[in-house]
Design a protein around this motif. Structure first.
Motif, PDB file in Angstrom:
ATOM      1  N   GLY A   1      31.586  47.034  12.609  1.00  0.00           N
ATOM      2  CA  GLY A   1      31.642  46.696  14.034  1.00  0.00           C
ATOM      3  C   GLY A   1      31.923  47.867  14.955  1.00  0.00           C
ATOM      4  O   GLY A   1      32.066  47.690  16.162  1.00  0.00           O
ATOM      5  N   ILE A   2      32.029  49.097  14.407  1.00  0.00           N
ATOM      6  CA  ILE A   2      32.334  50.262  15.258  1.00  0.00           C
ATOM      7  C   ILE A   2      31.042  50.812  15.859  1.00  0.00           C
ATOM      8  O   ILE A   2      30.000  50.853  15.205  1.00  0.00           O
ATOM      9  CB  ILE A   2      33.072  51.355  14.445  1.00  0.00           C
ATOM     10  N   ALA A   3      31.120  51.237  17.108  1.00  0.00           N
ATOM     11  CA  ALA A   3      29.977  51.878  17.775  1.00  0.00           C
ATOM     12  C   ALA A   3      30.503  52.754  18.903  1.00  0.00           C
ATOM     13  O   ALA A   3      31.660  52.615  19.331  1.00  0.00           O
ATOM     14  CB  ALA A   3      29.020  50.826  18.324  1.00  0.00           C
TER      15      ALA A   3
ATOM     16  N   CYS B   1      27.245  54.948  10.042  1.00  0.00           N
ATOM     17  CA  CYS B   1      28.230  54.494   9.048  1.00  0.00           C
ATOM     18  C   CYS B   1      29.641  54.794   9.560  1.00  0.00           C
ATOM     19  O   CYS B   1      29.915  55.916   9.991  1.00  0.00           O
ATOM     20  CB  CYS B   1      28.037  55.240   7.731  1.00  0.00           C
ATOM     21  N   TYR B   2      30.499  53.805   9.499  1.00  0.00           N
ATOM     22  CA  TYR B   2      31.894  53.991   9.927  1.00  0.00           C
ATOM     23  C   TYR B   2      32.823  53.359   8.896  1.00  0.00           C
ATOM     24  O   TYR B   2      32.390  52.535   8.089  1.00  0.00           O
ATOM     25  CB  TYR B   2      32.113  53.361  11.309  1.00  0.00           C
TER      26      TYR B   2
ATOM     27  N   GLY C   1      34.344  52.235  20.172  1.00  0.00           N
ATOM     28  CA  GLY C   1      34.849  50.880  20.314  1.00  0.00           C
ATOM     29  C   GLY C   1      34.478  50.041  19.104  1.00  0.00           C
ATOM     30  O   GLY C   1      33.802  50.517  18.183  1.00  0.00           O
ATOM     31  N   GLN C   2      34.937  48.809  19.110  1.00  0.00           N
ATOM     32  CA  GLN C   2      34.643  47.916  17.986  1.00  0.00           C
ATOM     33  C   GLN C   2      34.361  46.506  18.494  1.00  0.00           C
ATOM     34  O   GLN C   2      35.076  46.005  19.376  1.00  0.00           O
ATOM     35  CB  GLN C   2      35.828  47.884  17.014  1.00  0.00           C
ATOM     36  N   VAL C   3      33.329  45.890  17.933  1.00  0.00           N
ATOM     37  CA  VAL C   3      33.020  44.492  18.260  1.00  0.00           C
ATOM     38  C   VAL C   3      33.756  43.627  17.246  1.00  0.00           C
ATOM     39  O   VAL C   3      33.417  43.643  16.056  1.00  0.00           O
ATOM     40  CB  VAL C   3      31.497  44.227  18.189  1.00  0.00           C
TER      41      VAL C   3
END
Lengths: 356, 245
Positions: A297-299, A292-293, A274-276
């Motif tokens: 905001g990606i997790a 690292c993406y 997902g992404q914030v």
């Protein structure tokens, strides 16, 4: 909904899944005078470090509220994530859980392999002041929503497709089965345990779901239009896949990218992410070395579940045990995330954003 | 492994056990000297008496190890001025001369005791018989020293966290750097001056030990000690990662 701003609203318990990232992290902490350490030397230090807080996290919602969290690393040895090391790893998770409790976290998510402990020891965690969740419901949500969206973009009609789920009897695998059982032409189910597969198959056949199952992925792969790999697998031969198959690598660690060269026409993305949209801040900021993406905001969904629950002031063990994730809960947590700008991550794989 | 009688052990085992005892006796004598020096830094008469008691406790540990070594006719070498032990002692004395009780406590009861407890436990679990009992019982007694200091240091941290952490960081790099060099796979500052021949670390497998695990366990116990005192994990992780290896 009001979020506190001074206390620890959430904690994330996690681990690293490869030595390259750990090498970047450790050497990133060292000064030029101290010099860099070889991976071999790092391997003799890193796994011995007890679980501890690595950094603080601040997350903003599109509603304007803000929550504070901590990231606790278990310092698992990435070469020892298999079931045979589960006793040692469980002990580290329990230490990390105590750390979260000591820090006063209201809700704690167990990311990656650490959730296996909560799947089997719920009574231990139920007694704690901090609420624990595996984060599997939001991970499952991002997998299924990701597959639906990616299929739409690729002009794949899921209703006419055969969907292979590798790792079908695990908690997230079963959530995917439940979600897609009436949405695809046929479910192809693969898992390591024949006994569990047979039990799952029996249940689905009673509901007249069209299924085929095997412990051997080779027997199912050639028929699959869409593949969800929930379990990290080494047995998936891309040469045997349909040439334009859509593959969602939702395993942990994600290890399918290198095989794209065997069949460049498959479309592979990292699922469960997902992404914030308002981003998050780490202090200290290790985002250049770990997690690292391609875009900020990606997790992982499991990590984001704690944030969503904290924003919603829903301090409960939302995801626990195995096989408890319903489609309603998937929709609920996904919708809760959207309220705060926590959305499905842009499609990506190890080579960057997808399709590039 | 049963080190109770030297009849049942090989030459290689005898040599490495001799070196293990040499290190243990030397370490205990360093501890004894440090606690003795510590008494000068303390004004409180009860704490002063306790420091003397601790010094005596380390003396008794050294005597216990020495008595066993004598009985087994081990080839023991004691050297308080070797590269690593000597420099640890110098670090301690530099703070003792400034009457810095807290710094002395950190070096002796947190850093050195963490290593002693962990390594004695590993050795005790690897050796059998009387040697095992000796190492494990002394490890237990050393734990009390670590717990004693944790209470004091926790209170000290609460008085002024920023100043305390800054001071601890300085001592960490002054002292733990030496212990990290000492316990690295190869001696990073040369021969220790205690082992009889080559560095014993390459021979530990003869008694079912290895330096990577022993060092890792010792660093883990030190990290736990930092947590118990209240040093934030964000700090201690960086401190550990910056040590030589």
């Amino acid at each position: 909904m009001v979020s506190s701003t001074s206390s620890i609203d959430f904690a994330v318990i996690g681990h690293q899944d490869n030595w390259e990232g750990i090498e970047r992290f450790v050497n990133g902490l060292r000064t030029p005078e101290q010099g860099k350490l070889s991976v071999e030397k790092i391997k003799s230090i890193f796994p011995f470090i007890p679980p501890r807080v690595l950094f603080n996290v601040q997350v903003k919602s599109i509603t304007g509220s803000q929550i504070n969290g901590i990231y606790i690393d278990t310092f698992f040895d990435p070469d020892k994530l298999d079931i045979q090391y589960s006793k040692a790893n469980s002990s580290k998770v329990i230490q990390a859980a105590s750390c979260a409790e000591k820090e006063g976290a209201r809700i704690t998510t167990l990311g990656g392999f650490t959730s296996i402990v909560l799947e089997g020891n719920f009574n231990y965690f139920a007694r704690k002041a901090t609420k624990f969740t595996t984060g599997n419901t939001l991970t499952a949500a991002y997998i299924v929503k990701g597959v639906e969206t990616a299929a739409g973009q690729s002009h794949i009609n899921l209703a006419n497709s055969k969907l292979l789920i590798v790792g079908a009897t695990g908690d997230i695998g079963m959530a995917c089965v439940t979600y897609f059982k009436n949405k695809v032409k046929q479910l192809l189910l693969c898992a390591r345990s024949l006994n569990r597969l047979e039990n799952l198959a029996k249940f689905l056949l009673e509901e007249n779901v069209n299924i085929k199952f095997s412990v051997s992925v080779d027997e199912l792969l050639q028929d699959a239009d869409v593949i969800i790999c929930v379990a990290s697998t080494t047995g998936l031969n891309f040469r045997d896949c349909k040439k334009d198959a859509l593959i969602c690598d939702a395993g942990y660690p994600k290890n399918l990218d290198k095989r794209i060269h065997d069949n460049p026409e498959v479309q592979l993305f990292h699922g469960g992410m997902g992404q914030v949209s308002m981003g998050f801040c780490f202090n200290p900021d290790y985002s250049n070395s770990i997690y690292c993406y391609p875009v900020p905001g990606i997790a992982h969904g499991c990590i984001l579940e704690a944030m969503v629950l904290a924003f919603e002031n829903k301090i409960e063990s939302y995801s626990t045990g195995r096989g408890n994730i319903t489609t309603d809960k998937i929709e609920e947590i996904y919708a809760c995330g959207l309220k705060h700008g926590i959305t499905l991550a842009p499609f990506h794989n190890a080579y960057g954003l997808w399709p590039d | 492994m049963n080190a109770t009688t030297n009849q049942s052990i090989t030459v290689e085992e005898f040599n490495v056990i001799s070196d293990v005892f040499s290190q243990a006796i030397t370490g205990e004598l360093i501890g004894m000297s440090n606690f003795a020096s510590l008494t000068d830094t303390i004004d409180d008469p009860y704490e002063k008496m306790e420091a003397v008691e601790h010094a005596n406790s380390e003396r008794m540990h050294a005597e216990g190890f020495a008595a066993y070594a004598k009985k087994q006719k081990l080839n023991v070498k004691i050297n308080l001025n070797g590269e690593y032990w000597g420099n640890v002692r110098k670090q301690f004395l530099s703070y003792a001369q400034q009457k810095d009780f807290i710094a002395c406590l950190i070096i002796q009861e947190v850093m050195l005791e963490s290593f002693a407890i962990s390594m004695y436990t590993d050795v005790g679990n690897a050796l059998g018989g009387e040697a095992s009992e000796l190492f494990l019982s002394i490890a237990d007694e050393e734990k009390e020293h670590l717990e004693h200091s944790t209470d004091i240091l926790r209170k000290e941290l609460q008085k002024d966290p920023v100043a305390f952490i800054k001071k601890f960081e300085e001592i960490h790099f002054n002292c733990m750097t030496i212990l990290a060099q000492f316990s690295a796979t190869t001696d990073l500052r040369g021969h220790c001056g205690v082992c009889n021949g080559d560095c014993m670390k390459g021979s530990l497998h003869h008694i079912a030990l290895d330096i990577v695990t022993m060092r890792g366990n010792a660093m883990a116990l030190y990290a736990d000690a930092l947590d118990n005192i209240g040093i934030p994990g964000e700090k201690s992780t960086v401190w550990l990662a910056q040590l030589p290896a």
